[in-house]
Design an enzyme around this catalytic site. Structure first.
Site, PDB file in Angstrom:
ATOM      1  N   ASP A  34       0.844  -1.194   0.000  1.00  0.00           N
ATOM      2  CA  ASP A  34       0.000   0.000   0.000  1.00  0.00           C
ATOM      3  C   ASP A  34       0.879   1.243   0.000  1.00  0.00           C
ATOM      4  OD1 ASP A  34      -2.251  -1.544   0.146  1.00  0.00           O
ATOM      5  OD2 ASP A  34      -2.884  -0.892   2.134  1.00  0.00           O
ATOM      6  N   LYS A  91      -8.171   0.635  -5.256  1.00  0.00           N
ATOM      7  CA  LYS A  91      -9.344   0.047  -4.608  1.00  0.00           C
ATOM      8  C   LYS A  91     -10.636   0.732  -5.042  1.00  0.00           C
ATOM      9  CE  LYS A  91      -6.885  -1.196  -0.324  1.00  0.00           C
ATOM     10  NZ  LYS A  91      -6.971  -2.664  -0.362  1.00  0.00           N
ATOM     11  N   GLY A 163      -5.279  -3.042   8.804  1.00  0.00           N
ATOM     12  CA  GLY A 163      -4.991  -1.885   9.645  1.00  0.00           C
ATOM     13  C   GLY A 163      -4.729  -2.202  11.096  1.00  0.00           C
ATOM     14  N   ARG A 175      -5.987 -20.624   6.559  1.00  0.00           N
ATOM     15  CA  ARG A 175      -6.170 -22.010   7.017  1.00  0.00           C
ATOM     16  C   ARG A 175      -7.561 -22.525   6.658  1.00  0.00           C
ATOM     17  NH1 ARG A 175      -2.183 -24.397   9.872  1.00  0.00           N
ATOM     18  NH2 ARG A 175      -0.895 -23.159  11.304  1.00  0.00           N
ATOM     19  N   GLY A 224      -2.857  -7.487   8.230  1.00  0.00           N
ATOM     20  CA  GLY A 224      -2.114  -7.672   9.472  1.00  0.00           C
ATOM     21  C   GLY A 224      -0.678  -8.119   9.318  1.00  0.00           C
ATOM     22  N   GLY A 245      -0.133  -3.672   3.973  1.00  0.00           N
ATOM     23  CA  GLY A 245      -0.775  -2.358   3.968  1.00  0.00           C
ATOM     24  C   GLY A 245      -0.073  -1.389   4.880  1.00  0.00           C
ATOM     25  N   SER A 246      -0.624  -1.245   6.085  1.00  0.00           N
ATOM     26  CA  SER A 246      -0.113  -0.261   7.036  1.00  0.00           C
ATOM     27  C   SER A 246       1.242  -0.663   7.595  1.00  0.00           C
ATOM     28  CB  SER A 246      -1.128  -0.102   8.176  1.00  0.00           C
ATOM     29  OG  SER A 246      -2.449  -0.146   7.678  1.00  0.00           O
TER      30      SER A 246
END
Length: 304
Positions: A34, A91, A163, A175, A224, A245-246
């Site tokens: 990102d 997005k 996030g 999983r 995550g 992302g973050s």
């Protein structure tokens, strides 16, 4: 290629299934990052990212600031496209086919129909066959993944909980998807009809997954991933690539962390390399435990 969509003729405006899935296939084993500025996009490219995701606010900021999250400004997206030579994704809101039309007109390489943005339609996802550009969509289980593929998605990613910097939801979704695929592989043909009904997905697609043991499209993990070890974890569990992302630009040393996550994704089964690249990266993003996120604020539950 899969049996889905073979009946849809290729036109000037519609990329064939083979082409769309082939484009996604070329990103296998890579990291998609990102970025919110052209400068960040250059850092990501220099670190070895296989693609960048252009957006105005990373998920951690969307989560913190609240409000309605929409498609990014075309100027921002075009600035990032001009800054790098790697593929650029952007997005669109779930169900917002006009945002997707705008992104296609901007010549983005992939569109992410994303639960990170505020959904525009709480019943329907975008008809992705209507576009020449390939789509990536999120899934928390096999049924969701197959429904998105039925709608035309060329790549699936686990949703995780964007996030947060907490990889546990991404692990759970990956999983779940892999366990459900393994379960199909052991079923007899008559049982697959019931499985298709339970998965709310077409029988032909369910039978194809049962036969191959894999999705007919690339499966990445998102949500995550914040450290090189997180990336290697999901790769060892069967992911074919990683979205971050973050986790990079909310950390202390983005350039070093970006390069380290790329290296760990490539050498995911080599603990010595992962240990080496994990040294001296500075502070990771602060993060939020998923257990502390109340149900109404869980992004992964958007999409149906």
């Amino acid at each position: 290629m899969g049996s889905m969509s073979e009946h849809i003729p290729a036109t000037n405006s519609t990329g064939t299934t083979r082409v769309k899935r082939g484009l996604a296939d070329m990103l296998k084993g890579g990291v998609i990052m990102d970025v919110v500025t052209p400068e960040q996009a250059k850092i990501a490219e220099d670190a070895g990212a296989c693609a960048v995701m252009a957006l105005e606010r990373v998920p951690a900021d969307i989560r913190a600031q609240g409000g309605v999250a929409r498609m990014s400004d075309p100027d921002l997206i075009e600035g990032i496209i001009e800054a790098v030579s790697i593929p650029v994704m952007a997005k669109a809101r779930i169900g917002h086919f006009v945002e997707a039309q705008v992104l296609e007109s901007l010549r983005v390489d992939f569109i992410d129909e994303s639960e990170v943005l505020s959904p525009a339609d709480y019943a329907n996802h975008i008809d992705k066959w209507a576009f020449g550009v390939p789509f990536v969509c999120g899934a928390t289980n096999l049924g969701e993944a197959l429904r998105r593929i039925t709608e035309g998605a060329a790549m699936i990613r686990s949703k995780g909980e964007a996030g947060t910097g907490d990889v546990s939801e991404a692990v759970r979704h990956l999983r779940t998807i892999r366990a459900e695929m393994a379960r199909l592989s052991s079923m007899s043909p008559d049982e697959l009809y019931v499985a298709a009904k339970e998965l709310q997905a077409p029988y032909d697609l369910v039978a194809e997954v049962a036969r191959t043991g894999e999705l007919p499209v690339v499966l990445f993990v998102a949500g995550g991933v914040a450290t090189p070890a997180d990336a290697a974890l999901v790769m060892q569990m069967g992911a074919q690539g990683v979205f971050v992302g973050s986790g990079i630009f909310k950390s202390g040393n983005p350039a070093a962390r970006a390069a380290a996550i790329v290296k760990a994704t490539t050498a995911y089964d080599d603990p010595d390399t992962i240990a080496e690249v994990s040294r001296g990266l500075g502070e990771a993003m602060v993060g939020i435990n998923v257990a502390d996120v109340p149900a109404p604020h869980r992004l992964a539950e958007r999409g149906w």
